[in-house]
Design an enzyme around this catalytic site. Sequence first.
Site, PDB file in Angstrom:
ATOM      1  CG  HIS A   1      -1.180   1.080  -3.186  1.00 42.31           C
ATOM      2  ND1 HIS A   1      -2.299   0.932  -2.930  1.00 42.31           N
ATOM      3  CD2 HIS A   1      -0.629  -0.156  -4.299  1.00 42.31           C
ATOM      4  CE1 HIS A   1      -2.072  -0.474  -3.243  1.00 42.31           C
ATOM      5  NE2 HIS A   1      -1.140  -1.288  -4.101  1.00 42.31           N
TER       6      HIS A   1
ATOM      7  CG  ASP B   1      -2.241   0.960   0.837  1.00 42.00           C
ATOM      8  OD1 ASP B   1      -2.417   2.058   0.821  1.00 42.00           O
ATOM      9  OD2 ASP B   1      -3.343  -0.126   1.050  1.00 42.00           O
TER      10      ASP B   1
END
Length: 502
Positions: free
Chosen positions: A330, A303
């Site tokens: 991310h 993430d």
Amino acid sequence: MRTPARLRSARAVSVAAASGAALTLALAIALPTVANAATGSGSRTQAGAPSATPREPVVPGTCTPVVSTLPKPSNELFTSAQESAPPDTARIQAALNSCAGTGKAVELKAAGGNAAFLSGPLTIKAGEVLLVDAGVTLYASRNPADYQVVGQPKCGTLGASDGTTMGTATGCVPFIAVRGDNSGIMGTQSSAGAQGLIDGRGNQTMLGTSKTWWALAESAHGKTTTQQENPKLITVFGTSNTTMYHISLTNSPMFNVLLDRGTGFTAWGVRIDNPDNARNTDGFDPDSASNVLITDSFINTGDDGIAVKADAGGPASGITVSNNSFWGIHGMSIGSQTEGGISNVTFSGNYIHGGKDIHGNTASSNNGVRVKSDSSFGGTVSGVSFVNTCETGVKHLMLIDPQYLSGNGSAVPSFADITVNGLRSVNSTHGSSTLDGYDAAHPAGLTLENIQLDSTKVVAQYAHIKTYNVNIAPTGTGVTVTPFTGTGSVPSCSSFPSWPGL
């Protein structure tokens, strides 16, 4: 592998240690501020130079050693009896209880062929450090019952969500809770560069089930009424002067390190490894925290590598993220929660390796410089700078997105003052940038300076943009572009650091 020289070079200048500390904890911490962003050296040409860097932390002396009685299992799994009742919880916690306030460390040590500890949740108190020796691994319990919060949703299941809680599941305590000032989590580092390791075992099946923590997280993906009740690996609860140093983290069931308010946090030489398919395993989440320094660290995770947040409980400010290397993330992010207001944040001298994580997994969300929020939890973002960033293989080179989850609330994000000064991208064949404000009444205020992108596609709307020495030409509804005379140059980004291992 040793820490690369370009990172070690940032450690030369010292600043005064934080005053007013209740204890003389030998961590050599200074409360970091935006002005303390590390400069780095080597393959970059700097667009600007901050004034000073904090001095490197120091491992304190040992209060109590705790000696391993377990060999490391080849498959990360212990015997059924050990898994049902982790044998090291009580003795590690007893040592932590006895050493609180001493300014010294509880040291986890190997003995002969034994170098493993298996434990349930632990609490670090004021004035002490949990120290994991190089070659030693502290394994987290797989038993959801060990983490259960009384009266909350069942840990290890899908709990109810209204779609706005964004990972604040309440059913599980973290594996390690830091609940005292002047404390820390550290590792020793071997001559070969190995560090102490904390393994959350999110990749292993939860005890009594056939599902891993990560599979549980994936089963909640895309749902607005449920969320995974997974433990964070480490949560720092509102403390002052907490340090993480030369410690490695892997396989977290959820966020790796959550800073839940507090002031004066330093992470230096931390290594984090979670594969891209480990959902919601953010590297560091400073949430409504202040005076934070995250530097000289290596982060591969499923993430955001960094996500600076501010919920309704208070602002986030005085945060520096410098000289770090990221893989498969991310985003190096602001948000998504910005409701409490975010200000005075500097990302400086960071490297982003996009496309794939270190295990060869294709990044499911491949982003570089990122600011995100929406009207469910929006607020003002100002005084945020991304300085001298190198990106390779990144798809979304700059992603400024005030409608991240299409929220329908009244907390409209205001991206008032965001600067990108010094950004180069390479190997981004399909790369693009998005530069959006919320609407005509809430335009983004952006300064773009010394930017050279190898993929110049850009979409924009509702943004007032100042530019100097850039090779992109933003246009769109409500977009104004004003050239100005700036200084500095584009970073060279001629080489990228290698993953050092755990």
